[in-house]
Scaffold this active site. Sequence first.
Site, PDB file in Angstrom:
ATOM      1  N   ALA A  18      37.874  43.871  49.621  1.00 33.66           N
ATOM      2  CA  ALA A  18      38.998  43.712  50.533  1.00 33.66           C
ATOM      3  C   ALA A  18      39.060  44.570  51.927  1.00 33.66           C
ATOM      4  O   ALA A  18      39.624  44.201  52.669  1.00 33.66           O
ATOM      5  CB  ALA A  18      40.097  44.019  49.484  1.00 33.66           C
ATOM      6  N   THR A  19      38.422  45.691  51.570  1.00 38.04           N
ATOM      7  CA  THR A  19      38.467  46.624  52.784  1.00 38.04           C
ATOM      8  C   THR A  19      37.886  45.949  54.090  1.00 38.04           C
ATOM      9  O   THR A  19      38.291  45.800  55.271  1.00 38.04           O
ATOM     10  CB  THR A  19      37.576  47.788  52.563  1.00 38.04           C
ATOM     11  OG1 THR A  19      38.291  48.685  51.554  1.00 38.04           O
ATOM     12  CG2 THR A  19      37.465  48.847  53.631  1.00 38.04           C
ATOM     13  N   GLN A  62      45.485  43.256  45.133  1.00 37.32           N
ATOM     14  CA  GLN A  62      46.075  43.330  43.777  1.00 37.32           C
ATOM     15  C   GLN A  62      46.431  42.123  43.149  1.00 37.32           C
ATOM     16  O   GLN A  62      47.178  42.072  42.117  1.00 37.32           O
ATOM     17  CB  GLN A  62      47.355  44.224  44.041  1.00 37.32           C
ATOM     18  CG  GLN A  62      46.613  45.640  44.310  1.00 37.32           C
ATOM     19  CD  GLN A  62      46.143  46.459  43.087  1.00 37.32           C
ATOM     20  OE1 GLN A  62      46.080  46.125  41.912  1.00 37.32           O
ATOM     21  NE2 GLN A  62      45.284  47.413  43.710  1.00 37.32           N
ATOM     22  N   HIS A 103      36.889  43.248  42.038  1.00 35.53           N
ATOM     23  CA  HIS A 103      36.900  44.305  41.144  1.00 35.53           C
ATOM     24  C   HIS A 103      38.319  44.727  40.650  1.00 35.53           C
ATOM     25  O   HIS A 103      38.588  45.620  39.633  1.00 35.53           O
ATOM     26  CB  HIS A 103      36.170  45.528  41.608  1.00 35.53           C
ATOM     27  CG  HIS A 103      36.791  46.343  42.479  1.00 35.53           C
ATOM     28  ND1 HIS A 103      37.383  47.637  42.291  1.00 35.53           N
ATOM     29  CD2 HIS A 103      36.790  46.496  43.905  1.00 35.53           C
ATOM     30  CE1 HIS A 103      37.967  48.248  43.290  1.00 35.53           C
ATOM     31  NE2 HIS A 103      37.521  47.567  44.338  1.00 35.53           N
ATOM     32  N   THR A 158      22.533  38.638  53.796  1.00 33.91           N
ATOM     33  CA  THR A 158      22.178  37.679  52.638  1.00 33.91           C
ATOM     34  C   THR A 158      23.312  37.764  51.592  1.00 33.91           C
ATOM     35  O   THR A 158      23.686  38.786  51.306  1.00 33.91           O
ATOM     36  CB  THR A 158      20.906  38.034  52.173  1.00 33.91           C
ATOM     37  OG1 THR A 158      19.723  38.081  53.151  1.00 33.91           O
ATOM     38  CG2 THR A 158      20.467  37.500  50.830  1.00 33.91           C
ATOM     39  N   CYS A 210      43.636  56.789  46.281  1.00 32.93           N
ATOM     40  CA  CYS A 210      43.129  57.130  47.595  1.00 32.93           C
ATOM     41  C   CYS A 210      43.784  58.445  48.074  1.00 32.93           C
ATOM     42  O   CYS A 210      43.364  59.325  48.421  1.00 32.93           O
ATOM     43  CB  CYS A 210      43.413  56.232  48.714  1.00 32.93           C
ATOM     44  SG  CYS A 210      43.009  54.591  48.301  1.00 32.93           S
TER      45      CYS A 210
HETATM   46  C1  LIG Z   1      41.704  48.284  46.079  1.00 31.33           C
HETATM   47  C2  LIG Z   1      42.469  47.653  47.419  1.00 31.33           C
HETATM   48  C3  LIG Z   1      41.610  47.301  48.499  1.00 31.33           C
HETATM   49  C4  LIG Z   1      40.107  47.647  48.925  1.00 31.33           C
HETATM   50  O1  LIG Z   1      39.435  46.790  48.206  1.00 31.33           O
HETATM   51  P1  LIG Z   1      37.956  47.086  48.093  1.00 31.33           P
HETATM   52  O2  LIG Z   1      37.278  45.734  47.590  1.00 31.33           O
HETATM   53  O3  LIG Z   1      37.686  48.016  47.002  1.00 31.33           O
HETATM   54  O4  LIG Z   1      37.437  47.271  49.457  1.00 31.33           O
HETATM   55  C5  LIG Z   1      42.527  47.073  49.690  1.00 31.33           C
HETATM   56  N1  LIG Z   1      43.786  46.398  49.764  1.00 31.33           N
HETATM   57  C6  LIG Z   1      44.494  46.668  48.486  1.00 31.33           C
HETATM   58  C7  LIG Z   1      45.894  46.454  48.374  1.00 31.33           C
HETATM   59  C8  LIG Z   1      43.824  47.299  47.488  1.00 31.33           C
HETATM   60  O5  LIG Z   1      44.484  47.596  46.023  1.00 31.33           O
END
Ligand SMILES: *Cc1c(COP(=O)(O)O)cnc(C)c1O
Length: 391
Positions: free
Chosen positions: A74-75, A182, A204, A243, A329
């Site tokens: 998600a990042t 989330q 994840h 890839t 974080c």
């Molecule tokens: C965990 C999270 C992210 C980051 O996701 P990653 O897949 O770990 O990069 C971004 N936004 C929210 C709201 C999250 O809970």
Amino acid sequence: MSQRPIYLDNHATTPVDERVLEAMIPYFTEKFGNPSSITHVYGWEAEAAVKQARETIANAISATPEEIVFTSGATEANNLAIKGVAEAYFSQGRHIITVQTEHSAVLDPCGYLETLGFEVTYLPVQSDGLIDLNKLETAIRDDTILVSVMAANNEIGVIQPLTEIGNICRDRNCLFHTDAAQAIAKIPLDVEEMKIDLMSLTAHKVYGPKGIGALYIRRRHPRVKIASQIQGGGQEKGRRSGTLYTPQIVGFGKAVELGLAEMRSESQRQFELRKKLWQMIKELPGIELNGHYQQRLSGNLNISIEGVDGSALLLGLQPTVALSSGSACSSVSTAPSHVLTALGRSQKLAYASLRFGIGRFNTAKEIETVGKATINTVKALRQANNSTLKV
Ligand SMILES: *Cc1c(COP(=O)(O)O)cnc(C)c1O
């Protein structure tokens, strides 16, 4: 054998479900092909697996497979959405709207864009964590190109009114991005009904593997343009080169499939566990709930506790339960949670907070244990502090 603490940090990450792992394994070994290889069966079988996962994920949010771009999580999806839209639309406007309680993976790309000359409005939230739709309406300007509001908050679990936000953005002709890391397979998401133009996902947080996620990018009504942020081999129609990570993608698809199939029953089960935990803990004086009670993820409970030191509290609970204060974080930094301070909590109450993240593998017995441990730890700390509060 020493007992491991009960895992109640499911907003930070979740274990991979055995069924997900099982689906992934063949794609590391015998089915190891590169899905871009079009001249042999190794490529074809990997490509077919990616296609199936892409369809599952698209269907889960009422999108089409072409609208799904795989990313590392998600990042990266947030970075691609925000910077990609900014770069593609800057001639139409340089104003972006987001919210003070967003994840750093949204706030930091926005901050970066400010250094390039974009203007960003950070909307406040109400004391329950929800945005004020009137404030959103008045913040939108003629040069607003993007509104980014998360679906569900990673600290307080609060679910924003996506359909209402989508309607406002569509009416005012600006794009709507939502970070649904989330929310995927936890609450119903429908990009058509909610008029969402871009959506960030990750595997994840929903019992899939780490290191894989996706960005949904709307292809029609309107067709969203995006400037790629990673160039190379032209995978994902040039929107994100590299890839494709077949085993992770297969795991992501399986995780979403399972999550959706079990969403209703699991959400109800977690809601009951949370209710029980809250009923136990709120018997203590000086406990405050952070975030709206109803409009939140069913597995989330976030509380502030008067008259105790936040780090002493976590330390006291550590042998029994693995959880975090504020967000995962912010627990590495010494600053209080920006989410809790945005709700209007004092620095002190923001520090003395606990985030319980209940997940698929938590049991009623575990919740009972955690509830008791929390009560006992708080009582002990208050006694040691000679707190004036009666316990
Ligand atoms: C965990 C999270 C992210 C980051 O996701 P990653 O897949 O770990 O990069 C971004 N936004 C929210 C709201 C999250 O809970």
